[in-house]
Scaffold this motif. Sequence first.
Motif, mmCIF file in Angstrom:
data_model
loop_
_atom_site.group_PDB
_atom_site.id
_atom_site.type_symbol
_atom_site.label_atom_id
_atom_site.label_comp_id
_atom_site.label_asym_id
_atom_site.label_seq_id
_atom_site.Cartn_x
_atom_site.Cartn_y
_atom_site.Cartn_z
ATOM 1 N N THR A 1 -10.366 3.301 1.916
ATOM 2 C CA THR A 1 -11.125 2.980 0.699
ATOM 3 C C THR A 1 -10.392 2.018 -0.232
ATOM 4 O O THR A 1 -10.961 0.991 -0.632
ATOM 5 N N PRO A 2 -9.141 2.277 -0.643
ATOM 6 C CA PRO A 2 -8.460 1.314 -1.524
ATOM 7 C C PRO A 2 -8.226 -0.019 -0.800
ATOM 8 O O PRO A 2 -8.084 -0.061 0.430
ATOM 9 N N LYS A 3 -8.158 -1.087 -1.544
ATOM 10 C CA LYS A 3 -8.022 -2.424 -0.959
ATOM 11 C C LYS A 3 -6.791 -2.535 -0.055
ATOM 12 O O LYS A 3 -6.842 -3.157 1.008
ATOM 13 N N LEU A 4 -5.679 -1.933 -0.514
ATOM 14 C CA LEU A 4 -4.436 -1.988 0.265
ATOM 15 C C LEU A 4 -4.179 -0.688 1.025
ATOM 16 O O LEU A 4 -3.081 -0.462 1.536
ATOM 17 N N GLY A 5 -5.175 0.164 1.111
ATOM 18 C CA GLY A 5 -5.041 1.413 1.836
ATOM 19 C C GLY A 5 -4.254 2.456 1.075
ATOM 20 O O GLY A 5 -4.129 2.419 -0.154
ATOM 21 N N CYS A 6 -3.694 3.407 1.809
ATOM 22 C CA CYS A 6 -2.923 4.504 1.232
ATOM 23 C C CYS A 6 -1.494 4.451 1.769
ATOM 24 O O CYS A 6 -1.281 4.242 2.962
ATOM 25 N N ILE A 7 -0.530 4.652 0.871
ATOM 26 C CA ILE A 7 0.860 4.706 1.299
ATOM 27 C C ILE A 7 1.444 6.060 0.940
ATOM 28 O O ILE A 7 0.975 6.729 0.016
ATOM 29 N N ASN A 8 2.455 6.471 1.700
ATOM 30 C CA ASN A 8 3.051 7.790 1.525
ATOM 31 C C ASN A 8 4.562 7.666 1.377
ATOM 32 O O ASN A 8 5.196 6.841 2.035
ATOM 33 N N VAL A 9 5.132 8.483 0.483
ATOM 34 C CA VAL A 9 6.580 8.592 0.351
ATOM 35 C C VAL A 9 7.009 9.824 1.144
ATOM 36 O O VAL A 9 6.681 10.951 0.775
#
Length: 327
Positions: free
Chosen positions: A102-110
């Motif tokens: 959904t978000p333009k740059l996707g999802c990132i995880n720490v």
Amino acid sequence: MSTPLNIIFAGTPDFAAQHLAALINSHHNIVAVYCPPDKPAGRGKKLTACATKLLATEHNLPVEQPKNFKELSAQQTLAGYNADIMVVVAYGLLLPEVILSTPKLGCINVHGSLLPKWRGAAPIQRSLEAGDIETGVTIMQMDKGLDTGDMILKSTCNISENDTSASLYEKLAQLGPKALLETLDIMAAPSFDAIKHNTVQDNVQATYAHKLDKAEAELDWQLDAATLNRKIRAYIPWPVAQFTFTEENEKQHRIRVWSAAAEQYSGKETAGTILSADKAGILVATNNSAIRLLKLQLPGKKPLTVAELLNGRSEWFQVGNNINGLI
């Protein structure tokens, strides 16, 4: 300075809240904060908010608490924030592919390990238990797998011989927010190309950090002292390594071990035998070595040094006896 990004943040415990705090103090815009629903806590089972929600509320940030993302309404709500990116830190809920994209740059995880090593729920504890000499955080692009996404950035720290999961947690809580902000600057650049920049994980090198189980906390004196010492440090602050002492009347006491040290021992005493018990600690024979117990906790009591404990319970820890008492 990079272009500000509109960010959805998703996280739960204090570790996540420390990352949220770094974002709040950055030039980026937090458009929403996602947390699990409040949970009952304490004797009164009062609904209690997590650390991330408390911080978000303090800063008047919109908070969403869906049970999951299966409902179309939850998916539409998230999409309505029109975020550039979603940052996920110890959230605890699975994200379906529709959310990941959904978000333009996707999802990132720490993630609290140097991937692909120690994917899964307990990377800090498992790295300590295994005797790793270093760990760190990995910022990765999330995909439908469990911690399998392409790696954007890694930041490393050493594991000392005295580190516990609690102290290592604090190290990574300092390391992670800095790595996250650096990652966002990289991704916000107009020249960012995920295909060229990101590194695919080598699945052959992957290890899995299984969730901790209370049953694992029971110490087995047949193990060598170095292994026992790593387990003790890995299980602080939860579930805390322990052994069961049995009195002559067969009453049992589960005694937690908060501090210990491995030592050389070339004798032939059976594993579990008490070799010495004084203010320097309780020395217990293990497999081909010995371990000195330094701080213990009786049920319902606070942790005590062995010197303090022996003042009232010296009869439990007589030299030559088994550390577990009557078996």
